[in-house]
Scaffold this motif. Structure first.
Motif, short mmCIF file in Angstrom:
data_model
loop_
_atom_site.label_atom_id
_atom_site.label_comp_id
_atom_site.label_asym_id
_atom_site.label_seq_id
_atom_site.Cartn_x
_atom_site.Cartn_y
_atom_site.Cartn_z
N ASN A 1 62.67 91.29 35.24
CA ASN A 1 63.35 90.32 36.10
C ASN A 1 62.40 89.25 36.60
OD1 ASN A 1 65.92 91.37 35.85
ND2 ASN A 1 65.60 92.85 37.52
N ASP A 2 61.16 89.64 36.93
CA ASP A 2 60.16 88.66 37.36
C ASP A 2 59.85 87.66 36.24
OD1 ASP A 2 60.02 89.89 39.80
OD2 ASP A 2 58.15 90.98 39.36
N LEU A 3 59.68 88.18 35.04
CA LEU A 3 59.39 87.29 33.90
C LEU A 3 60.57 86.36 33.61
CD1 LEU A 3 57.59 89.78 31.48
CD2 LEU A 3 56.58 87.85 32.71
N ILE A 4 61.78 86.89 33.69
CA ILE A 4 62.97 86.05 33.45
C ILE A 4 63.06 84.95 34.49
CG2 ILE A 4 65.50 86.05 33.51
CD1 ILE A 4 65.41 88.79 32.12
N SER A 5 62.78 85.26 35.74
CA SER A 5 62.88 84.25 36.81
C SER A 5 61.83 83.16 36.66
CB SER A 5 62.78 84.91 38.18
OG SER A 5 61.48 85.42 38.38
N LYS A 6 60.70 83.46 36.03
CA LYS A 6 59.64 82.49 35.85
C LYS A 6 59.78 81.69 34.55
CE LYS A 6 56.29 85.33 38.29
NZ LYS A 6 55.10 86.16 38.13
N GLY A 7 60.59 82.17 33.64
CA GLY A 7 60.68 81.54 32.32
C GLY A 7 61.70 80.42 32.25
N VAL A 8 61.57 79.61 31.22
CA VAL A 8 62.53 78.55 30.91
C VAL A 8 63.13 78.90 29.55
CG1 VAL A 8 62.84 76.08 30.47
CG2 VAL A 8 61.15 76.87 32.16
N PHE A 9 64.44 79.15 29.54
CA PHE A 9 65.09 79.63 28.33
C PHE A 9 66.20 78.69 27.87
CE2 PHE A 9 63.39 83.35 30.53
CZ PHE A 9 62.56 83.86 29.54
N ASP A 10 65.97 77.37 28.02
CA ASP A 10 66.97 76.42 27.56
C ASP A 10 67.15 76.51 26.05
OD1 ASP A 10 67.24 75.55 30.13
OD2 ASP A 10 65.85 73.87 29.88
N LYS A 11 66.04 76.76 25.36
CA LYS A 11 66.09 76.84 23.90
C LYS A 11 65.29 78.07 23.49
CE LYS A 11 65.43 73.96 19.85
NZ LYS A 11 64.99 72.67 19.35
#
Length: 151
Positions: A6-16
């Motif tokens: 969850n921490d990694l997901i909140s810090k990431g940018v997953f537009d593409k």
């Protein structure tokens, strides 16, 4: 572990998350641009990208634009995502020689050495099949005058 995810997901940018598939390997050919053929080009293109279609035949009297249409279809592979790995163009002509057609196909997939060109028709067929059986490919045969055994 879930907290770390969850921490990694909140810090990431997953537009593409994935790149578009590259266009097929194709040699772009010089072409004319008759506007009247656009609906026919789209109709043929839709058949090509349809996974249930295996062979398409374009036929008609000489001079009606079959080669022009085929050239435009060939070039479309370089600009549109299509799922094909390689596009092969071969001019067949009247009184064709299967070995010459195999040489053209072989050249498109990496068999161009003189030693390969001196192999028998059966040996070339095995080599070509060995490469193409693991690829999604299109073979465009221009100027056919009679049935060609693709096996």
């Amino acid at each position: 572990m879930l907290q770390a995810i969850n921490d990694l997901i909140s810090k990431g940018v997953f537009d593409k998350v994935a790149e578009s598939q590259p266009a097929a390997s194709v040699v772009v050919r010089p072409e004319e641009r008759p506007i009247a053929q656009q609906p026919t080009i789209e109709k043929v293109w839709n058949c090509i990208v349809d996974k249930d279609v295996g062979i398409i035949g374009l036929y008609g009297l000489g001079g009606v634009g079959k080669t022009t249409l085929l050239t435009q279809i060939n070039n479309k592979f370089s600009t549109r995502p299509n799922g094909f790995d390689v596009v092969i163009w071969a001019l067949v002509s009247n009184g064709y020689d299967i070995g010459k057609i195999q040489n053209k196909i072989g050249g498109n997939i990496g068999f161009s050495a003189e030693s390969w060109k001196n192999k028998s028709v059966e040996e070339k067929a095995v080599d070509i099949y060995g490469v193409l059986r693991i690829k999604r490919f299109v073979v465009l045969l221009d100027d056919l005058w009679e049935r060609v055994d693709l096996n």
